[in-house]
Enzyme design. Structure first.
Site, PDB file in Angstrom:
ATOM      1  N   TYR A  61       0.754  -1.183   0.054  1.00 54.43           N
ATOM      2  CA  TYR A  61       0.028  -0.065   0.172  1.00 54.43           C
ATOM      3  C   TYR A  61       0.935   1.279  -0.019  1.00 54.43           C
ATOM      4  O   TYR A  61       1.774   1.257   0.840  1.00 54.43           O
ATOM      5  CB  TYR A  61      -0.785   0.045   1.209  1.00 54.43           C
ATOM      6  N   CYS A  62       0.643   2.110  -0.688  1.00 50.34           N
ATOM      7  CA  CYS A  62       1.301   3.326  -0.822  1.00 50.34           C
ATOM      8  C   CYS A  62       2.651   3.114  -1.315  1.00 50.34           C
ATOM      9  O   CYS A  62       3.211   2.356  -2.143  1.00 50.34           O
ATOM     10  CB  CYS A  62       1.025   4.259   0.244  1.00 50.34           C
ATOM     11  N   LEU A  63       3.522   3.861  -0.300  1.00 51.41           N
ATOM     12  CA  LEU A  63       4.965   3.498  -0.619  1.00 51.41           C
ATOM     13  C   LEU A  63       5.351   2.351  -0.159  1.00 51.41           C
ATOM     14  O   LEU A  63       6.465   1.870  -0.744  1.00 51.41           O
ATOM     15  CB  LEU A  63       5.821   4.685   0.463  1.00 51.41           C
TER      16      LEU A  63
END
Length: 576
Positions: A307-309
């Site tokens: 998720y995300c970075l």
């Protein structure tokens, strides 16, 4: 802490260099980490080209005259100026004179400055976008809604409450300043607490090292798919956004669908962790967690979700595995995650070598980037909703915003080690090394095209951190089947799309590795929205790439390296 036995040697700083670093750090403190040269360069580019553009100047002068004429007619009641809908001025009081004129004048001013800072012949796109963004922030700071004498809602509340709203607002401001500067703590009962009504999915911490705790969640079904799911959250946030409340927990949803779920919980780094690197996060984070999950479940493969970075980090790990012939990934899923950072949203506007150097000098003092600094940067991207809106409610209306789970999580920030954050800014955002084949793991470069496992990727329509068209660029680099989802909502809310969530819709389509490329707009046109949320499709997609369910294996090893250490949510998530 470094994974290598010896830290890399660096040349000792001279007295002159030390003085420069100290001076830069002081500048960073005064400007909240924003390099003055970034804005100066952009302003000079814009101002020089505007001065040499008489046609643009005439256009702006004509527009200003038309705006004044329209406002004059509205002020006299001759005509009503039509303006775009703005939720700040949607209340009944804003429809009355003189507030309607003030609100319309502000919107006209905002649009005029956007026109003035864009479309100037010769200005680089990067400088144009930056000047337009900063100008928009500056104009919004003077919006009539931000001041008590020009906000009809505040005036009405002040009369109705005999000024008590302003007294409460002053108290709120004083309390917030005291807490911000460490002079006071909030000892009032909290509506949401980690381990009480946040991050409550039952499980055990089954592995811990210097950087992560690994949580294995308790099964809820009689049988489970043999391949576990390993979730890699972003290191800039606490993991429990994916196990928020009981009704919107992705962890609980997946466990309820017959999956064994593991979650990485990152340590909140401190000054002693200043030398942690991106490679440390890959090895001590993704790879150690993967080894543990497979050893505990005795499975040959797992489904990895980032998720995300955390998704960016997972793409690095998966590409390195593909390059090295490591085939332990049954699938890879990337939620609001980017591998190409050329269109990485508004944060990209401020990132150049000068800005990164200033941040590096600022981090050198403490050894990390504080959570407050990161939170401030994200709040600036949506200042109307995240800065001015709360300020009006708290300090002018005198009302404390009622806490909810996502707001509490958003305030529970984490720090970032100086070395790792510098590498992230330079290698990924500034130089775009991952997308352009220069990012190295070990002594060799990696490529996203080396990922062999099928991919499930999610973009969100209103994402200001990872714009969905940037997330969609994964199609350009992947050399495997890609299932792409575009869901309603923003960077966080779009991922929290539990079944039954009202007003949600999404689009989904499969693209085979051999299929020709479609650009984002073509993809959007070709795939109609569906009502509901994408979680059910995600679970079905994972199940189709997993083996048939079997009897539940035991929870972790009873002894040895992967024995249960404590109950979820663990200890690292509690670090402040």
């Amino acid at each position: 802490m470094l994974t290598d036995k010896k830290k890399p040697k660096s040349e000792p700083q001279t007295l002159y260099q030390t003085l420069d670093h100290m001076a830069h750090a002081n500048v960073a403190k005064a400007t909240s980490g924003l390099s003055p040269s970034v804005l100066a360069e952009a302003w000079m580019d814009w101002a020089t080209h505007l001065a040499a553009s008489p046609g643009k100047q005439l256009q702006l002068a004509t527009q200003a005259f038309q705006n004044l004429s329209a406002l004059g007619a509205t002020s006299l009641g001759v005509d009503r100026l039509e303006a775009e809908t703005d939720h700040r001025f949607s209340g009944e009081g804003w429809q009355n004179y003189p507030f309607n004129v003030w609100s319309q004048a502000h919107q006209q001013s905002w649009q005029w400055w956007q026109d003035a800072t864009t479309g100037v012949h010769g200005v680089t796109p990067e400088h144009q976008n930056l000047i337009a963004f900063v100008t928009g922030l500056t104009v919004d700071a003077g919006a009539p809604s931000n001041f008590a004498p020009t906000n009809p809602d505040v005036i009405a509340a002040t009369f109705a409450q005999s000024g008590q709203n302003l007294i409460r607002g002053s108290q709120h401001l004083s309390e917030d300043i005291a807490r911000k500067n460490g002079y006071a703590q909030d000892d009032s009962p909290q509506a949401f607490e980690v381990g009480v009504n946040l991050a409550t999915a039952p499980g055990k911490v089954v592995f811990r090292n210097a950087l992560i705790e690994l949580i294995q969640y308790s099964p809820e079904t009689g049988t489970v798919h043999p391949e576990p799911i390993l979730i890699v959250p972003a290191w800039i946030m606490k993991y429990y956004i994916l196990d928020l409340s009981s009704h919107n927990s992705l962890v609980r949803f997946l466990v309820g669908k017959g999956f064994t779920v593991f979650m990485i919980s990152w340590k909140n780094p401190d000054a002693e962790d200043r030398d942690l690197s991106m490679e440390d996060y890959r090895k001590l984070g993704v790879m150690d967690a993967m080894d543990a999950a497979l050893a505990i479940t005795d499975a040959p493969k797992l489904n990895a979700v980032g998720y995300c970075l955390g998704g960016t980090l997972l793409s690095i790990a998966a590409a390195a595995m593909g390059r090295d012939g490591d085939d332990r990934l049954a699938s890879t899923s990337f939620l609001a995650a980017q591998v190409d950072f050329t269109e990485a949203g508004q944060l990209r506007l401020f990132v150049n070598d000068s800005e990164v150097t200033l941040i590096e000098d600022m981090m050198a003092d403490k050894g990390y980037l504080s959570s407050d600094q990161m939170a401030g940067a994200f709040a600036m991207l949506r200042a109307r909703d995240l800065i001015w809106g709360p300020a009006i409610k708290n300090y002018l209306m005198g009302d404390r915003a009622e806490a909810f789970d996502l707001m509490v999580w958003n305030a529970d920030g984490t720090r970032m080690p100086a070395r790792m954050h510098s590498e992230y800014l330079r290698k990924l955002i500034l130089n775009n090394d991952l997308a352009e084949g220069r990012y190295r793991v070990g002594d060799k470069a990696i490529a996203v095209s080396d990922i062999r496992a099928p991919i499930f990727a999610v973009g969100t329509e209103d994402d200001h951190v990872a714009p969905w068209r940037s997330v969609y660029k994964l199609h350009l680099f992947a050399d495997t089947d890609v299932t792409f989802v575009l869901t309603s909502g923003g960077h966080n809310a779009g991922i929290l799309s539990e079944p039954g969530h009202k007003g949600r819709h999404f689009r989904i389509a499969d693209t085979k590795a051999t299929a020709p490329y479609s650009d984002p707009d073509e993809w959007l046109t070709a795939n109609a929205p569906e009502d509901g949320t994408w979680w059910k499709d995600f679970a079905s997609w994972l199940a189709a790439r997993s083996s048939a369910p079997v009897e539940i294996p035991h929870m972790g090893a009873k002894s040895g390296r992967y024995k249960a250490l404590c109950d979820a949510p663990g200890t690292y998530v509690m670090q402040r």
